[in-house]
Design an enzyme around this catalytic site. Structure first.
Site, PDB file in Angstrom:
ATOM      1  N   GLY A   1      95.015  51.156 -22.530  1.00  0.00           N
ATOM      2  CA  GLY A   1      95.685  50.210 -21.567  1.00  0.00           C
ATOM      3  C   GLY A   1      95.816  50.831 -20.014  1.00  0.00           C
TER       4      GLY A   1
ATOM      5  CG  PHE B   1     101.429  48.485 -19.638  1.00  0.00           C
ATOM      6  CD1 PHE B   1     100.067  48.083 -19.598  1.00  0.00           C
ATOM      7  CD2 PHE B   1     101.534  49.093 -20.835  1.00  0.00           C
ATOM      8  CE1 PHE B   1      98.974  48.684 -20.266  1.00  0.00           C
ATOM      9  CE2 PHE B   1     100.492  49.560 -21.667  1.00  0.00           C
ATOM     10  CZ  PHE B   1      99.231  49.303 -21.384  1.00  0.00           C
TER      11      PHE B   1
ATOM     12  CD  GLN C   1     106.032  53.470 -27.974  1.00  0.00           C
ATOM     13  OE1 GLN C   1     104.982  53.822 -27.604  1.00  0.00           O
ATOM     14  NE2 GLN C   1     106.917  53.139 -27.289  1.00  0.00           N
TER      15      GLN C   1
ATOM     16  CG  HIS D   1     101.424  49.604 -29.959  1.00  0.00           C
ATOM     17  ND1 HIS D   1     100.967  48.264 -30.277  1.00  0.00           N
ATOM     18  CD2 HIS D   1     100.780  50.157 -28.839  1.00  0.00           C
ATOM     19  CE1 HIS D   1     100.467  47.892 -29.100  1.00  0.00           C
ATOM     20  NE2 HIS D   1     100.469  48.965 -28.406  1.00  0.00           N
TER      21      HIS D   1
ATOM     22  CG  LEU E   1      96.694  50.080 -29.740  1.00  0.00           C
ATOM     23  CD1 LEU E   1      98.040  49.888 -30.350  1.00  0.00           C
ATOM     24  CD2 LEU E   1      96.631  51.113 -28.757  1.00  0.00           C
TER      25      LEU E   1
ATOM     26  CD  GLU F   1     102.805  47.244 -24.092  1.00  0.00           C
ATOM     27  OE1 GLU F   1     102.853  48.044 -25.137  1.00  0.00           O
ATOM     28  OE2 GLU F   1     103.450  47.061 -23.090  1.00  0.00           O
TER      29      GLU F   1
ATOM     30  NE  ARG G   1     103.634  50.173 -26.347  1.00  0.00           N
ATOM     31  CZ  ARG G   1     102.896  50.985 -26.036  1.00  0.00           C
ATOM     32  NH1 ARG G   1     103.024  52.382 -26.228  1.00  0.00           N
ATOM     33  NH2 ARG G   1     101.912  50.837 -25.022  1.00  0.00           N
TER      34      ARG G   1
ATOM     35  CG  HIS H   1     101.134  54.022 -30.337  1.00  0.00           C
ATOM     36  ND1 HIS H   1      99.872  53.709 -30.678  1.00  0.00           N
ATOM     37  CD2 HIS H   1     101.421  53.775 -29.022  1.00  0.00           C
ATOM     38  CE1 HIS H   1      99.460  53.707 -29.265  1.00  0.00           C
ATOM     39  NE2 HIS H   1     100.307  53.659 -28.435  1.00  0.00           N
TER      40      HIS H   1
ATOM     41  NE  ARG I   1     104.088  56.319 -25.177  1.00  0.00           N
ATOM     42  CZ  ARG I   1     103.126  55.705 -25.046  1.00  0.00           C
ATOM     43  NH1 ARG I   1     102.350  55.632 -23.829  1.00  0.00           N
ATOM     44  NH2 ARG I   1     102.217  55.061 -25.943  1.00  0.00           N
TER      45      ARG I   1
END
Ligand SMILES: Cc1cc2nc3c(=O)[nH]c(=O)nc-3n(C[C@H](O)[C@H](O)[C@H](O)COP(=O)(O)OP(=O)(O)OC[C@H]3O[C@@H](n4cnc5c(N)ncnc54)[C@H](O)[C@@H]3O)c2cc1C
Ligand code: SF4
Ligand code: SF4
Ligand code: FES
Lengths: 579, 254
Positions: A52, A118, A232, A234, A244, A247, A287, A355, A390
């Site tokens: 990203g 984002f 985290q 995702h 993945l 995002e 997220r 993630h 994050r």
């Protein structure tokens, strides 16, 4: 006796953080000799996978304070605010510096660097290079690192221990994959840049090397790991492989819909749904919240069921082929290859997958750990700028900013240190070699398969330390992990050869992961509140009075020991985190 | 359940053999999955490099039925059922063990290339560039360093000419040459140190590139034209005459 070499600074890991640290140290002084030991060629490091972008204030409509505020808010106030200010202040300079080294950032029509939106960021501030940002960054750093004659690489060398003398980190031992030999490098300072540990979980976007080796090495050296319970998820990984879907696909306007074709995020306070994306709303929510919404949809029976469990749809069709091809070509490529689906015509199945690790080796803002001579940076470290959650695109920035800072700090430290350890380290290295030989290389007659323990560990983590957690499941998981630790001593190793023996490294990685799994599960058990990515169904609220503090987990023979440390609050007082 | 047979190269430079394994197949299976299946049960000591399993890290290059491929991006169902799929290490590099070979030569070559030296920044400390400039270099920057092109190029594979840097580094040199910020002249090096003259445009490298980089058309040919333009050697004159083009090397062929 292991063969040995000496450097001033020894960096474990050749990913983004490791290379940035090496360059910073080399620029600090040409006199310092720098070694980078990496278990894969630097270009194979996981940073290549980041798609990203990297966040930094680049425009007049944005401000450093705003970036700091978004980050702290996203972190659910568990970030150290002085560290966050350093991150946002130094981000723009780092992003331009890496362009100066050749990183091809995507542009706006007026020739300036483009920025995209984002999750959790209140303005467009994520700099990108098509949808291969980390890849382009890593290439640029690697090629740049070649300019410095003082940087020496040890590729495909697997670190097994950090050697200490007089309480100071003084070197490492590693297995040279080509020969199977155990070797020693002594140094005045050691920087750990070994990335995250997503492989502890069954469904993850993390590549196979992400076993948290450096975290475990520090933990074994008596350094605390900080905030390990914050894992985290995702919201948009592919079911099965965990690959993945960036995002950025939501930043460009993608929708999340349940099996009724309904944009369900509006039911969880993220609405109203609009046709074009709005910052921090709907699909651009953070997220942790999006992953929880998914789990609730699942509980309501509104998700699809497939061979790899529940999933929802990420719909990009309305964005159109032109935008998909120019901004998200890799999403199209991956969907076609792995799912046989063309996102121009069909929605993509997605589910939450592990993630990123917010937690990691406890460091200060110069990457220093409590152990003299030992530094850490990148995903493996916890400064902490990510707190309890994050924000996407902050970690590429983090590895530049704090990689560089750790490199400089280690260089200064090395300059002041006397030449060598007070005693030769060969004896210690010899001990380590014997340990490896007895426990692994020449081990006969073990009964338990590697895959058996690994699968059981991953399953226990998903059960106890998933998106939603509670005391009962956590206790069970902690117990299972203790049992697995005992069973591990009976592991079976079949490959007795020395050259490129991957079974050996696999088993050493499993050994590291078992330590970390216990650290994570016990940290989660003790945090009796819900904050950021850590959601306890038995303690659904954030509890600032008792838990606005960092978890510090220490390794003891009986298992993990939990302590706490204060969070630094400067200008942003904790408030309710609502989007 | 359907099954597939794999014939896998095993061993070291001293001793080697082909071993045959049967694995169950499923939809979407790639050759790397089959190799993992074999590692999990039948041959735990099978050495192979891999990491991302998504075609990004460039680790898993090998030869499948004689063609250089990424194991993680090669679907099993593209091969005819009933015939064994032959998996071998990249032939061009020294063998380490099983499917793993020593690619370190490539990193040595890379060291000989003069790095980017950017022009001064603009007054505000940044650079202005156009997206088309970026697009041009982005194609070359896409290279994942899998070295499949280095494996296939006959200059090295069949003729053993190691003073040719190889297609991967032609891509890297093109990225530098067309980078809007760069100020270094590498044409003499291209001719001498990197031996661009050895390439005779067979395009085998382009065919195997998993990133679909037009190695020959967009990197090597424009570089050759630049070198020719610089040194006016008679062969290059003929070459350009045959192609009937001016040596406008700023624009890659589309
Ligand atoms: C799919 C994906 C997409 C992402 N997208 C983004 C994004 O868009 N924006 C963003 O900001 N972040 C993103 N992230 C997160 C970000 O990519 C990572 O946090 C970051 O790249 C980590 O970099 P690193 O340098 O810390 O570690 P890595 O790049 O993982 O490097 C670790 C290094 O350590 C070495 N190593 C490990 N163990 C040992 C050992 N025992 N001995 C020797 N060497 C060892 C490895 O060889 C490797 O070189 C993404 C992550 C994933 C998984
Ligand atoms: S086109 Fe040139 S570089 Fe490519 S394979 Fe043929 S000879 Fe080698
Ligand atoms: S140019 Fe293509 S084939 Fe060659 S190394 Fe790069 S990605 Fe691989
Ligand atoms: S495993 Fe990374 S390219 Fe195949």
């Amino acid at each position: 006796m292991p063969t040995s070499v000496t450097h001033d600074i020894l960096i474990i890991g050749g990913g983004g953080a490791g290379l940035r640290a090496a360059i910073a140290a080399a620029e600090h002084s040409a006199k310092l000799s720098i070694g980078i030991v990496s278990k894969v060629y630097p270009m194979r490091s996981h940073t290549v996978s980041a798609e990203g972008g990297a966040a930094g204030v680049m425009r007049d409509n944005d401000s450093l304070d705003q970036h700091a505020k978004d980050t702290i808010f996203g972190a659910d106030f568990l970030a150290d605010q002085d560290a966050v200010e350093i991150l946002v202040n130094e981000a723009p300079g780092e992003l331009i510096q890496i362009e100066h080294w050749g990183c091809p950032w995507s542009r706006d029509p007026d020739g300036r660097i483009s920025v995209r939106s984002f999750g959790g960021m209140s303005v467009d501030r994520t700099v990108y290079a098509a949808d291969k940002t980390g890849f382009h960054m890593l290439h640029t750093l690697f090629q740049t690192s070649l300019k410095y004659e003082s940087i020496h690489r040890y590729d495909e060398c697997f670190v097994t221990s950090i050697l200490a003398d007089d309480g100071k980190a003084r070197g490492v031992t590693f297995i040279n994959m080509y020969s199977g030999q155990v070797q020693l490098i002594t140094a005045k300072a050691v920087i750990i840049c070994t990335g995250g540990c997503g492989r502890i979980f069954p469904f993850t976007t993390n590549a196979s090397i992400k076993s948290g080796d450096g975290m475990a090495l520090a933990y074994r050296s008596g350094v605390p790991l900080k905030d390990m319970e914050f894992v985290q998820y995702h919201p948009t990984g592919m079911p099965g492989t965990g690959i993945l879907i960036t995002e950025a696909s939501r930043g460009e306007g993608g929708w999340l819909v349940n099996k009724d074709g309904y944009r369900y995020l509006q039911d969880y306070g993220l609405g109203p749904p609009t046709d074009t994306p709005v910052h921090r709303k709907m699909e651009l929510g953070p997220r942790d919240i999006l992953s929880r919404c998914h789990m609730q949809e699942f509980q309501k029976g509104r998700t699809f069921e497939g061979p790899y469990g529940h999933y929802v749809h990420l719909d990009l069709r309305h964005i159109g082929e032109a935008v998909i091809d120019s901004k998200l070509p890799f999403v199209r490529e991956l969907s076609r290859n792995y799912l046989g689906i063309d996102p121009v015509y069909e929605p993509i199945p997605v589910r939450p997958v592990v993630h990123y690790m917010m937690g990691g080796i406890h460091t200060d803002a110069d990457g220093k750990t409590p152990m003299d001579g030992l530094f850490a940076a990148g995903e493996t470290a916890c400064v902490s700028v990510n707190g309890a959650n994050r924000l996407g695109s902050n970690s590429l920035t983090e590895l530049l900013v704090f990689g560089a800072r750790a490199g400089r700090a280690a260089a200064q430290y090395a300059e002041q240190e006397p030449a060598g350890p007070s005693q030769p380290l060969d004896a210690l290295a010899g001990d380590e070699q014997r340990r490896l030989e007895q426990q692994y290389f020449r081990k006969e007659g073990g009964k338990v398969r590697i895959s058996e323990i690994r699968d059981a560990m991953q399953h226990a983590m998903e059960e106890g330390v998933g998106v939603y957690r509670n005391e009962e499941d956590l206790l069970k998981t902690c117990q299972t992990l203790r049992d697995l630790r005992h069973r591990f001593s009976d592991i079976r190793i079949e490959d007795k050869t020395d050259i490129f023996n991957t079974e050996r490294t696999t088993v050493l990685e499993l050994d590291y992961m078992l330590d970390l799994a216990e650290a994570i599960a016990n940290s989660a058990l003790q945090r009796k509140e819900s904050r950021g990515s850590h959601t306890r169904t038995d303690y659904p609220d954030r509890d600032d009075e008792n838990f606005l503090k960092h978890t510090m987990v220490l390794r003891t023979p009986e298992g993990p020991k939990i302590e706490y440390a204060p969070v630094t609050i400067t200008r942003w007082q904790p408030e309710e985190r609502k989007y | 359940m359907a099954e597939a047979t794999l014939k896998i190269f095993r061993g070291t430079a001293e001793r080697s053999e082909y071993q045959t394994f049967s694995v169950p197949t499923y939809q979407g299976m790639v050759v790397l999955d089959a190799v993992h299946d074999i590692q999990a049960g039948q041959a735990p000591d099978l050495a192979v490099r891999w990491n991302c399993k998504a075609g990004k890290c460039g680790s898993c290059g090998a030869e499948v039925n004689g063609n250089p491929r990424l194991l993680c991006m090669t679907r099993m169902d593209q091969y005819p059922a009933g015939q064994p799929i032959v998996v071998e290490p990249m032939r061009r590099f020294p063998l380490i063990r099983d499917l793993v070979c020593d690619v370190s030569w490539n990193y040595e070559v890379n060291k000989r290339i003069k790095p980017l030296a950017p022009k001064p920044r603009e007054a505000d400390g940044t650079y202005r560039m156009q997206q088309y400039d970026i697009d041009r270099v982005q194609e070359f920057h896409k290279c994942i360093e899998c070295f499949l092109c280095q494996d296939v190029c006959h200059v090295m594979r069949d003729h053993g000419k190691y003073d040719f840097a190889g297609p991967r580094f032609m891509v890297r040199l093109a990225a530098l040459a067309m980078h809007p910020l760069d100020t270094v002249d590498r044409l003499r090096d291209l001719r001498d140190a990197q031996g661009i003259g050895y390439c005779n445009i067979t395009k085998c490298c382009t065919e195997v590139c998993p990133e679909s980089i037009s190695i020959t058309d967009n990197a090597i040919i424009p570089l050759k034209e630049r070198v020719a333009g610089e040194f006016y050697d008679p062969l290059a004159w003929i070459w350009r005459a045959l192609r009937g083009k001016k040596a406008d090397t700023r624009n890659p062929v589309h």
